[in-house]
Design a protein around this motif. Structure first.
Motif, PDB file in Angstrom:
ATOM      1  N   ASN B  32      37.412  72.710  29.693  1.00 29.55           N
ATOM      2  CA  ASN B  32      37.674  71.409  29.086  1.00 29.55           C
ATOM      3  C   ASN B  32      38.397  71.695  27.772  1.00 29.55           C
ATOM      4  N   TYR B  34      40.214  70.031  24.078  1.00 26.56           N
ATOM      5  CA  TYR B  34      40.041  68.927  23.137  1.00 26.56           C
ATOM      6  C   TYR B  34      41.024  69.065  21.972  1.00 26.56           C
ATOM      7  N   TYR B  49      40.716  64.515  25.102  1.00 25.90           N
ATOM      8  CA  TYR B  49      40.103  65.610  25.833  1.00 25.90           C
ATOM      9  C   TYR B  49      40.669  65.628  27.242  1.00 25.90           C
ATOM     10  N   VAL B  51      39.940  67.431  31.240  1.00 16.92           N
ATOM     11  CA  VAL B  51      39.075  68.194  32.133  1.00 16.92           C
ATOM     12  C   VAL B  51      39.870  68.940  33.187  1.00 16.92           C
ATOM     13  N   LEU B  95      33.300  75.202  28.439  1.00 15.30           N
ATOM     14  CA  LEU B  95      33.234  75.465  29.865  1.00 15.30           C
ATOM     15  C   LEU B  95      33.153  74.143  30.615  1.00 15.30           C
ATOM     16  N   GLY B  96      33.814  74.090  31.763  1.00 14.88           N
ATOM     17  CA  GLY B  96      33.843  72.843  32.512  1.00 14.88           C
ATOM     18  C   GLY B  96      32.475  72.356  32.925  1.00 14.88           C
ATOM     19  N   LEU B  97      31.608  73.253  33.322  1.00 21.40           N
ATOM     20  CA  LEU B  97      30.260  72.850  33.728  1.00 21.40           C
ATOM     21  C   LEU B  97      29.246  73.568  32.863  1.00 21.40           C
ATOM     22  N   GLY B  98      29.546  73.715  31.618  1.00 24.32           N
ATOM     23  CA  GLY B  98      28.681  74.465  30.726  1.00 24.32           C
ATOM     24  C   GLY B  98      27.694  73.584  29.990  1.00 24.32           C
ATOM     25  N   GLY B 100      27.997  72.482  26.989  1.00 22.96           N
ATOM     26  CA  GLY B 100      28.602  71.637  25.977  1.00 22.96           C
ATOM     27  C   GLY B 100      29.003  72.361  24.724  1.00 22.96           C
TER      28      GLY B 100
END
Lengths: 112, 113
Positions: B32, B34, B49, B51, B95-98, B100
């Protein structure tokens, strides 16, 4: 939207003193993060907290994830001149994996 | 290890001129990305942002736009700068599925005269 109240806005301390700053929110967060920003640079991640009640240390820094999940604090022990900078808290709620909510920062000045 | 780099570090531009700030991330895939702006008042304002490639979300109406032409490249642009566009611009990735955690670049100081 979500808001974080970070306090104090600024602190002036003597070298060797301990420092405490905190963030509170009206919303629940699943993750709390603490960053430090030196002048003219990007913020650097200091500590990440993922569970309510979690207490994590990184050298002289200690941070805690509040039990209510609506607050967090950061302590710095035995401050040194290089601790000078702006400290930001940030929270992530469970509904969004993409965005963090940031506090407005605490400006720390350490007098040698 | 992952690294993030943005440039230029400083920029002085006249009102009405175009802008292009670039950011690249190395060592990770499908992050991701930003763009934040930090005004003199210290707060960090999320501008855009992304994705994925070509996917841009704007957080606030403004004179700026963002693009993601490649997986690890994020560009902040303007066709005509305003005085109010001055500030410190920060690129960041997660990370995309991290969890945050956000990692910031070095920042770009823009002064519009």
């Amino acid at each position: 939207g979500q808001q974080l109240n970070q306090s104090p806005q600024s602190m002036f301390i003597q070298e060797g003193e301990d420092v405490s700053m905190n963030c509170t929110s009206s919303s629940i967060f699943n993750t709390w993060l603490w960053y430090k920003q030196d002048p003219g640079e990007g913020p650097v991640l200091l500590i990440a907290l993922y569970k309510a009640g979690e207490l994590t240390s990184n050298g002289r820094l200690t941070a805690q994830f509040g039990i209510t999940r609506k607050d967090s604090f950061l302590n710095i022990s035995a401050s040194i001149p290089s601790d000078v900078g702006i400290y930001f808290c940030a929270g992530r709620s469970g509904g969004s994996n993409y965005k963090l909510t940031f506090g407005k920062g605490t400006l720390l000045t350490v007098n040698p | 290890s992952q690294t993030i780099h943005q440039w230029p570090a400083t920029l002085v531009q006249p009102v009405g001129s175009p802008l292009s700030l670039e950011c690249t991330v190395e060592g990770t895939s499908n992050p991701n990305l930003y763009w934040y702006r930090q005004a003199a008042g210290r707060g960090l304002q999320l501008l855009f942002y992304s994705v994925g490639i070509g996917q841009i979300s704007s957080e606030v109406p403004q004179n700026l736009s963002a693009s993601r032409p490649q997986d690890r490249q994020f560009i902040l642009s303007s066709k005509k700068l305003l005085l109010s566009d001055s500030g410190f611009y920060l690129c960041a990735w997660s990370l995309g599925l991290g969890t945050g955690e956000l990692f910031f670049g070095e920042g770009s100081r823009l002064t519009v005269l």
